[in-house]
Design an enzyme around this catalytic site. Structure first.
Site, PDB file in Angstrom:
ATOM      1  CG  LEU A   1      51.039 138.116  31.454  1.00 30.49           C
ATOM      2  CD1 LEU A   1      52.258 139.025  31.645  1.00 30.49           C
ATOM      3  CD2 LEU A   1      51.478 136.646  31.546  1.00 30.49           C
TER       4      LEU A   1
ATOM      5  CG  ASP B 271      65.506 129.113  17.893  1.00 26.70           C
ATOM      6  OD1 ASP B 271      64.881 128.156  17.374  1.00 26.70           O
ATOM      7  OD2 ASP B 271      66.497 129.643  17.348  1.00 26.70           O
TER       8      ASP B 271
ATOM      9  CG  HIS C 122      57.891 121.689  17.762  1.00 27.80           C
ATOM     10  ND1 HIS C 122      58.722 122.792  17.814  1.00 27.80           N
ATOM     11  CD2 HIS C 122      58.077 121.138  16.535  1.00 27.80           C
ATOM     12  CE1 HIS C 122      59.364 122.895  16.664  1.00 27.80           C
ATOM     13  NE2 HIS C 122      58.995 121.905  15.871  1.00 27.80           N
TER      14      HIS C 122
ATOM     15  CD1 TRP D  33      54.011 130.756   6.479  1.00 25.13           C
ATOM     16  CD2 TRP D  33      52.881 128.829   6.723  1.00 25.13           C
ATOM     17  NE1 TRP D  33      52.843 131.021   7.168  1.00 25.13           N
ATOM     18  CE2 TRP D  33      52.124 129.860   7.327  1.00 25.13           C
ATOM     19  CE3 TRP D  33      52.365 127.524   6.752  1.00 25.13           C
ATOM     20  CZ2 TRP D  33      50.895 129.641   7.957  1.00 25.13           C
ATOM     21  CZ3 TRP D  33      51.143 127.308   7.370  1.00 25.13           C
ATOM     22  CH2 TRP D  33      50.419 128.363   7.966  1.00 25.13           C
TER      23      TRP D  33
HETATM   24  C1  IPE Z   1      62.302 131.980  14.914  1.00 23.85           C
HETATM   25  O1  IPE Z   1      62.962 130.779  15.044  1.00 23.85           O
HETATM   26  C2  IPE Z   1      60.821 131.794  14.956  1.00 23.85           C
HETATM   27  C3  IPE Z   1      60.262 131.196  16.169  1.00 23.85           C
HETATM   28  C4  IPE Z   1      60.892 130.804  17.244  1.00 23.85           C
HETATM   29  C5  IPE Z   1      58.853 131.034  16.135  1.00 23.85           C
HETATM   30  P1  IPE Z   1      63.632 130.024  13.803  1.00 23.85           P
HETATM   31  O2  IPE Z   1      64.306 128.846  14.402  1.00 23.85           O
HETATM   32  O3  IPE Z   1      62.642 129.762  12.749  1.00 23.85           O
HETATM   33  O4  IPE Z   1      64.679 131.103  13.263  1.00 23.85           O
HETATM   34  P2  IPE Z   1      65.969 130.934  12.350  1.00 23.85           P
HETATM   35  O5  IPE Z   1      65.509 130.332  11.070  1.00 23.85           O
HETATM   36  O6  IPE Z   1      66.927 130.040  13.056  1.00 23.85           O
HETATM   37  O7  IPE Z   1      66.512 132.323  12.203  1.00 23.85           O
HETATM   38  C1  IPE Z   2      61.447 126.933  17.799  1.00 22.68           C
HETATM   39  O1  IPE Z   2      62.251 125.808  17.768  1.00 22.68           O
HETATM   40  C2  IPE Z   2      60.011 126.637  17.483  1.00 22.68           C
HETATM   41  C3  IPE Z   2      59.507 127.164  16.211  1.00 22.68           C
HETATM   42  C4  IPE Z   2      60.170 127.808  15.320  1.00 22.68           C
HETATM   43  C5  IPE Z   2      58.125 126.930  15.938  1.00 22.68           C
HETATM   44  P1  IPE Z   2      62.894 125.290  16.396  1.00 22.68           P
HETATM   45  O2  IPE Z   2      61.912 124.371  15.740  1.00 22.68           O
HETATM   46  O3  IPE Z   2      63.332 126.432  15.574  1.00 22.68           O
HETATM   47  O4  IPE Z   2      64.121 124.462  16.926  1.00 22.68           O
HETATM   48  P2  IPE Z   2      65.578 124.416  16.261  1.00 22.68           P
HETATM   49  O5  IPE Z   2      66.052 125.824  16.153  1.00 22.68           O
HETATM   50  O6  IPE Z   2      65.437 123.760  14.933  1.00 22.68           O
HETATM   51  O7  IPE Z   2      66.372 123.612  17.236  1.00 22.68           O
HETATM   52 MG    MG Z   3      65.072 127.446  15.434  1.00 17.81          MG
END
Ligand code: IPE
Ligand code: IPE
Ligand code: MG
Length: 238
Positions: free
Chosen positions: A123, A12, A29, A61
């Site tokens: 792995l 995250d 990303h 989504w």
């Molecule tokens: C969870 O992260 C999903 C992934 C890292 C793929 P999010 O950033 O979407 O989660 P919330 O919305 O902060 O809980």
């Molecule tokens: C995690 O990073 C990647 C995915 C959920 C795909 P975020 O896109 O959630 O990044 P933040 O949480 O908005 O910083």
């Molecule tokens: Mg996030």
């Protein structure tokens, strides 16, 4: 040092990493994809059995269409560009989630990667994509209900072992160590069934900053944890 057999990670903070640098979220990303390579190397070095990465949640989504399509394209190109290297590293790849909800291109690529790596013995690398923990539990219920309807199993036979058999990655041990980056302290619908006794580890760093050293630190922290699984330590009775 006691090591986890299975590490599960919520990668995250890509968006915030980019925004702090005045870059578009998509740059975060891209940078995040590089961290994955480094983390895989450390896992192989430590002979970790399984690594499960949360790449895209069903709830994701809800993000703007442009970000979602960028992510989907990034998954395709990252997998295409790295498949040979992953195979060379003896990695067995698996994808978990509602895969039918993904593009035909993505589905074809994922099954190719699974097929080509299926006999690898290094792995186990699992990518959770269009995944949700509640989805996993629900799809298991559906399969069990059908098996009961067809007379393959008796409803009274349903216990935790049988239920587990119908969930994703049921042939692998449950995660021992869960890591979430970016300072968020929640599970966000990741592996709800499998995380019941997992050690939780949260770091402030955003995913693109999560390095080999960060994972080494997590492993040291894990080795210090005392896992009791509801029991008591034997020497407490001495
Ligand atoms: C969870 O992260 C999903 C992934 C890292 C793929 P999010 O950033 O979407 O989660 P919330 O919305 O902060 O809980
Ligand atoms: C995690 O990073 C990647 C995915 C959920 C795909 P975020 O896109 O959630 O990044 P933040 O949480 O908005 O910083
Ligand atoms: Mg996030």
């Amino acid at each position: 040092m006691r090591k986890p057999k299975h590490i599960a990670i919520i990668m995250d903070g890509n968006g915030r990493w980019a925004q702090k640098r005045m870059l578009p979220r998509t740059a975060g990303h891209k940078a995040g994809a590089k961290s994955i390579k480094e983390i895989i190397k450390v896992c192989i070095h430590h002979e970790i059995n399984t690594l499960t990465l949360f790449a895209f949640g069903r709830e994701n989504w809800q993000r703007p269409e442009a970000e979602v399509s960028f992510l989907m394209q990034l998954y395709v190109t990252t997998l295409e560009d790295n498949l040979d290297a992953l195979l060379e590293q003896n990695i067995r790849l698996r994808f978990i989630g509602d895969l039918q909800g993904l593009s035909f291109e993505m589905q074809t690529l994922m099954s190719k990667a699974e097929r080509l790596s299926s006999t690898n013995t290094g792995l186990n690398l699992n990518i959770a994509i269009n995944y949700s923990g509640r989805w996993d539990i629900t799809q298991a219920c559906k399969k069990i209900a059908n098996a009961v309807k067809q007379g393959c199993i008796d409803g009274d036979e349903v216990d935790e072992t049988l239920f587990n058999h119908y969930t994703a990655l049921s042939d692998l041990p449950a995660p021992d160590l869960f890591i979430r980056t970016s300072g968020e302290h929640r599970i966000s619908n990741f592996m709800l069934w499998q995380l019941s006794y997992t050690e939780m580890y949260f770091v402030e760093e955003c995913w693109p900053d999560f390095s080999a050293t960060s994972l080494e630190q997590a492993l040291v922290a894990y080795a210090k944890r005392e896992r009791r699984f509801g029991a008591v330590r034997e020497h407490d009775y001495a």
